[in-house]
Design an enzyme around this catalytic site. Sequence first.
Site, PDB file in Angstrom:
ATOM      1  N   CYS A  30       0.823  -1.218   0.000  1.00  0.00           N
ATOM      2  CA  CYS A  30       0.000   0.000   0.000  1.00  0.00           C
ATOM      3  C   CYS A  30       0.854   1.263   0.000  1.00  0.00           C
ATOM      4  O   CYS A  30       0.439   2.284  -0.548  1.00  0.00           O
ATOM      5  CB  CYS A  30      -0.977   0.006   1.168  1.00  0.00           C
ATOM      6  SG  CYS A  30      -0.213   0.151   2.787  1.00  0.00           S
TER       7      CYS A  30
ATOM      8  N   HIS B 195      -2.747   0.931   7.198  1.00  0.00           N
ATOM      9  CA  HIS B 195      -2.834   1.021   5.741  1.00  0.00           C
ATOM     10  C   HIS B 195      -2.578   2.463   5.315  1.00  0.00           C
ATOM     11  O   HIS B 195      -3.077   3.405   5.945  1.00  0.00           O
ATOM     12  CB  HIS B 195      -4.239   0.557   5.329  1.00  0.00           C
ATOM     13  CG  HIS B 195      -4.534   0.681   3.878  1.00  0.00           C
ATOM     14  ND1 HIS B 195      -3.844   0.007   2.901  1.00  0.00           N
ATOM     15  CD2 HIS B 195      -5.503   1.414   3.221  1.00  0.00           C
ATOM     16  CE1 HIS B 195      -4.354   0.296   1.717  1.00  0.00           C
ATOM     17  NE2 HIS B 195      -5.350   1.149   1.894  1.00  0.00           N
TER      18      HIS B 195
END
Length: 242
Positions: free
Chosen positions: A38, A140
């Site tokens: 990510c 994330h």
Amino acid sequence: MGLHIARCHCGTMNGQDEKPGNGTDSGIYHERQQKELCAMHALNNLFQVQGAFTKKDLDELCNKLSPDAFFNPHRSILGLGNYDVNVIMAALQKKGYDTIWFDKRKSIDCLQFENIMGFILNIPTEYKWGFVRLPIHRKHWISIKCINNQYVNLDSKLDCPEIIGDSAALKEFLHNQLMDNDKELLLVVAQEVGETGAWRKECCVFPPVATADAICDSNAEMTCVSNGSMKQKSQETFPGSN
């Protein structure tokens, strides 16, 4: 397997599609989530360029940050990604940008949005096996950028980018996000903007900020450095993300 790349029509945050021709149609570059990459997706989505950074680039930065570590503290032990904030800061510095940690005690109204290249959010994420939530806690990275005069959520876990709206809508979005103590916001600014403090309004006083000059290894304690920036222990503030 190659990257999942979408150049698709964007929807608004309330699920309603914007009409083509108003700056929100298919010209947006959007990488979708693969493995634990990510951070790479967030960077490429921020720069709107495929391959602005590759996994090899980020792995090389990890090695430069901790060249003597047997297990590199800046990425997944399995080598799948999961890069920490130091890697993101070092990557942005290579492109001529500073990374500034936003102090959540301050109001979003203090920011000069027109002088900020983009935003990176660090948010909690959940793991599920079917409908069962697993006791695994990761975070994330997602990027937000102004494209064609509208701010866009470029989260790699979205099927397509989502339109947030104008600066007023972005303020509301960021305010709501930062009400969660587990979320952190990074501002991405040109180095000259970071040096002059032009990312904030003159009426707002901020404590020393973490910029790219403050990159340090994971064993360093938080200490002020000569340019007024702050070195911070990334594993305490920004756990590994996916």
